[in-house]
Scaffold this motif. Structure first.
Motif, PDB file in Angstrom:
ATOM      1  N   ASN A 144       0.858  -1.181   0.000  1.00 44.38           N
ATOM      2  CA  ASN A 144       0.000   0.000   0.000  1.00 44.38           C
ATOM      3  C   ASN A 144       0.894   1.231   0.000  1.00 44.38           C
ATOM      4  OD1 ASN A 144      -2.932   0.960   0.482  1.00 44.38           O
ATOM      5  ND2 ASN A 144      -1.756   2.123   1.982  1.00 44.38           N
ATOM      6  N   GLU A 145       0.920   1.916  -1.135  1.00 44.62           N
ATOM      7  CA  GLU A 145       1.744   3.130  -1.252  1.00 44.62           C
ATOM      8  C   GLU A 145       0.966   4.264  -0.594  1.00 44.62           C
ATOM      9  OE1 GLU A 145       3.912   5.720  -1.193  1.00 44.62           O
ATOM     10  OE2 GLU A 145       5.109   4.408  -2.484  1.00 44.62           O
ATOM     11  N   THR A 146       1.411   4.628   0.601  1.00 44.31           N
ATOM     12  CA  THR A 146       0.680   5.579   1.438  1.00 44.31           C
ATOM     13  C   THR A 146       0.688   6.995   0.861  1.00 44.31           C
ATOM     14  OG1 THR A 146       1.579   4.203   3.197  1.00 44.31           O
ATOM     15  CG2 THR A 146       0.362   6.136   3.889  1.00 44.31           C
ATOM     16  N   ALA A 147       1.666   7.296   0.029  1.00 45.73           N
ATOM     17  CA  ALA A 147       1.765   8.648  -0.522  1.00 45.73           C
ATOM     18  C   ALA A 147       0.712   8.912  -1.595  1.00 45.73           C
ATOM     19  CB  ALA A 147       3.156   8.872  -1.101  1.00 45.73           C
ATOM     20  N   THR A 148       0.287   7.849  -2.290  1.00 51.03           N
ATOM     21  CA  THR A 148      -0.625   8.042  -3.421  1.00 51.03           C
ATOM     22  C   THR A 148      -1.958   7.321  -3.210  1.00 51.03           C
ATOM     23  OG1 THR A 148       0.418   6.147  -4.494  1.00 51.03           O
ATOM     24  CG2 THR A 148       1.235   8.329  -5.119  1.00 51.03           C
ATOM     25  N   GLY A 149      -2.082   6.585  -2.100  1.00 54.47           N
ATOM     26  CA  GLY A 149      -3.315   5.829  -1.862  1.00 54.47           C
ATOM     27  C   GLY A 149      -3.507   4.723  -2.882  1.00 54.47           C
ATOM     28  N   VAL A 150      -2.429   3.985  -3.124  1.00 58.80           N
ATOM     29  CA  VAL A 150      -2.457   2.917  -4.126  1.00 58.80           C
ATOM     30  C   VAL A 150      -2.164   1.561  -3.470  1.00 58.80           C
ATOM     31  CG1 VAL A 150      -1.120   1.926  -6.040  1.00 58.80           C
ATOM     32  CG2 VAL A 150      -1.936   4.283  -6.176  1.00 58.80           C
ATOM     33  N   GLN A 151      -3.074   0.656  -3.716  1.00 61.22           N
ATOM     34  CA  GLN A 151      -2.960  -0.694  -3.163  1.00 61.22           C
ATOM     35  C   GLN A 151      -2.555  -1.630  -4.303  1.00 61.22           C
ATOM     36  OE1 GLN A 151      -6.392  -1.229  -0.541  1.00 61.22           O
ATOM     37  NE2 GLN A 151      -6.541  -3.342  -1.242  1.00 61.22           N
ATOM     38  N   SER A 152      -1.560  -2.489  -4.061  1.00 62.09           N
ATOM     39  CA  SER A 152      -1.095  -3.387  -5.125  1.00 62.09           C
ATOM     40  C   SER A 152      -1.423  -4.834  -4.816  1.00 62.09           C
ATOM     41  CB  SER A 152       0.408  -3.219  -5.336  1.00 62.09           C
ATOM     42  OG  SER A 152       0.675  -2.023  -6.029  1.00 62.09           O
ATOM     43  N   ASP A 153      -1.325  -5.650  -5.859  1.00 63.12           N
ATOM     44  CA  ASP A 153      -1.737  -7.056  -5.788  1.00 63.12           C
ATOM     45  C   ASP A 153      -0.516  -7.931  -5.484  1.00 63.12           C
ATOM     46  OD1 ASP A 153      -2.641  -9.606  -6.219  1.00 63.12           O
ATOM     47  OD2 ASP A 153      -3.025  -9.335  -8.367  1.00 63.12           O
ATOM     48  N   ILE A 154      -0.353  -8.288  -4.226  1.00 58.62           N
ATOM     49  CA  ILE A 154       0.846  -9.055  -3.853  1.00 58.62           C
ATOM     50  C   ILE A 154       0.764 -10.502  -4.336  1.00 58.62           C
ATOM     51  CG2 ILE A 154       2.342  -9.772  -1.925  1.00 58.62           C
ATOM     52  CD1 ILE A 154       2.318  -6.727  -2.533  1.00 58.62           C
ATOM     53  N   SER A 155      -0.441 -11.079  -4.365  1.00 56.06           N
ATOM     54  CA  SER A 155      -0.547 -12.439  -4.909  1.00 56.06           C
ATOM     55  C   SER A 155      -0.144 -12.414  -6.391  1.00 56.06           C
ATOM     56  CB  SER A 155      -1.956 -12.998  -4.725  1.00 56.06           C
ATOM     57  OG  SER A 155      -2.874 -12.292  -5.528  1.00 56.06           O
ATOM     58  N   GLY A 156      -0.411 -11.293  -7.059  1.00 52.36           N
ATOM     59  CA  GLY A 156       0.000 -11.141  -8.458  1.00 52.36           C
ATOM     60  C   GLY A 156       1.518 -11.071  -8.598  1.00 52.36           C
ATOM     61  N   VAL A 157       2.185 -10.486  -7.616  1.00 53.28           N
ATOM     62  CA  VAL A 157       3.655 -10.444  -7.652  1.00 53.28           C
ATOM     63  C   VAL A 157       4.194 -11.864  -7.487  1.00 53.28           C
ATOM     64  CG1 VAL A 157       5.747  -9.507  -6.596  1.00 53.28           C
ATOM     65  CG2 VAL A 157       3.677  -8.098  -6.697  1.00 53.28           C
TER      66      VAL A 157
END
Ligand SMILES: *Cc1c(COP(=O)(O)O)cnc(C)c1O
Length: 401
Positions: A144-157
């Protein structure tokens, strides 16, 4: 203005509100950290902390420090100078971890993304696939990039790594996601997860909270980087008997006991649903204001923090100062590349919709004071309707209590 201790409107994305029972658990007489009965407290605590990371085989660590200290522990224990690592930059926190790795002497392959996007899964896959010599030792992802409010898909990584048949370790920054958004150490094959005490764990700052896989512990045995205070080995050797290699911040750790109890009593899935529900109201308000989130696509919308773009010609720094001095409301600043352009509302930790609507009302009043063209009550009204019509999520939560 009287500077109050204990800001009444604390809506930065960490530190978050510390619930009353956690505060009480911290406010205790000092204790002997080598007492014979300490393991009766610490060993079950370590076991329950593993539930938060959803791990059976991982090892949890509590280092004095903060999330940044956890990053440093991850890097210095498991990697060697000159090792190649794969990272991506799409906000201030992913940037800072890259900066640390470069300063530590790693050979960083950094994929540059637009701020507002998440971890670039396809590029990770292609880079790993092309690395036929398997030089890349670790893949880094900011959940979760706190600076931009972006959540990423870790299962996808994890999938990108597996599809490329690559043996690299997977390191995840979960500082503003773990204990608020789903995180699965074992199922996603994460080798090191880093968090901190002052966000989803609802504690004051002061602890790096980590989980390390057996594979990463093995790697740490051959790691040649200098480390001492953050050495996994000393922690493993003392933690196994319920102690620490040096004086632990026992008051924070006593508080952690209560915060874990709260999370497990609410139920982790209910905690995640609550964060999604709270975030939904904020997103409805942003829509109704006619503003845009910094996160470029719905799949990247963060459930713990919303970064909101102001219309051209308005300065988010001024908005923050006004909100703080006029309404006693602390909002998050735009950092680095998005400084002046975005402001952030943190919606994680011990929070409900009524509290959050205070932050929305305060944001709305502040924007109107600054001359942003927004109809009074538009955002708050949209959030109200969202919370009224999505009541189901809340009632399930109450039923579980
Ligand atoms: C807050 C935060 C950090 C930094 O943690 P500190 O506890 O301030 O050292 C790192 N990464 C993310 C994603 C964060 O939100």
């Amino acid at each position: 203005m009287i500077n109050q201790t204990g800001n009444l409107g604390l809506f930065v994305p960490g530190p978050t509100n510390v619930p009353h029972d956690v505060r009480r658990a911290i406010d205790i007489p000092m204790e002997d950290h080598r007492a014979p009965d300490l393991p009766e407290f610490t060993l079950p605590l370590f076991a329950d902390l593993k539930k938060i990371f959803k791990t059976e085989s991982g090892q949890v660590f509590l280092f004095p420090g903060s999330g940044t200290g956890g990053w440093e522990a991850a890097v210095t224990n498991t990697l060697n100078r000159g090792d190649k690592v794969l990272m991506s930059r799409f906000g201030q926190f992913s940037h800072l971890w890259i900066d640390m790795c470069e300063r530590m002497g790693l050979d960083v392959v950094a994929i540059e993304c637009e701020w507002g996007e998440g971890v670039p899964l396809d590029q990770y896959h292609d880079t790993l696939k092309a690395d036929t010599g398997q030089e890349i030792k670790a893949v880094f992802a900011t959940q979760n990039e706190t600076a931009t409010g972006v959540q990423s898909d870790i299962s996808g990584v994890r999938k990108a790594i597996d599809d490329a048949n690559h043996p690299a370790m997977l390191f995840v920054d979960g500082v503003s996601s773990i204990a608020s958004i789903d995180f699965q150490m074992d199922a996603w094959g994460v080798d090191i997860a880093v968090s901190g005490s002052q966000k989803g764990f609802m504690l004051p700052a002061g602890l790096a909270i980590m989980c390390v896989s057996q594979k990463a512990l093995e790697a740490s045995k051959n790691g040649t980087m200098h480390r001492c205070y953050f050495d996994f080995k000393d922690m493993v050797n003392t933690n196994k008997d319920g102690y620490f290699p040096y004086t632990p911040p026992m008051s924070l750790i006593r508080g952690l006991r209560v915060s874990i109890d709260r999370l497990l009593a609410e139920g982790l899935e209910n905690v995640f649903a609550r964060h999604n529900y709270l975030a939904g109201g904020v997103r409805a308000a942003v829509d109704a204001w006619g503003l845009k989130l910094c996160a470029k696509e719905p799949k990247w919308h963060s459930d713990t923090v919303s970064a909101i773009c102001l219309p051209d010609g308005f300065d988010s720094g001024e908005l923050l100062r006004h909100a703080y001095s006029r309404y006693n409301l602390s909002l998050g600043a735009g950092l680095s590349k998005v400084a002046g352009r975005v402001f952030r509302i943190g919606h994680l930790g011990d929070l409900n919709e009524i509290m959050l609507m205070g932050a929305l009302a305060g944001s709305e009043m502040t924007m109107r004071d600054l001359g942003v063209s927004i109809t009074a009550g538009s955002g708050v009204g949209a959030a109200e309707e969202f919370y009224r019509t999505n009541y189901q999520a809340r009632s399930e939560l109450q039923a579980a209590e």
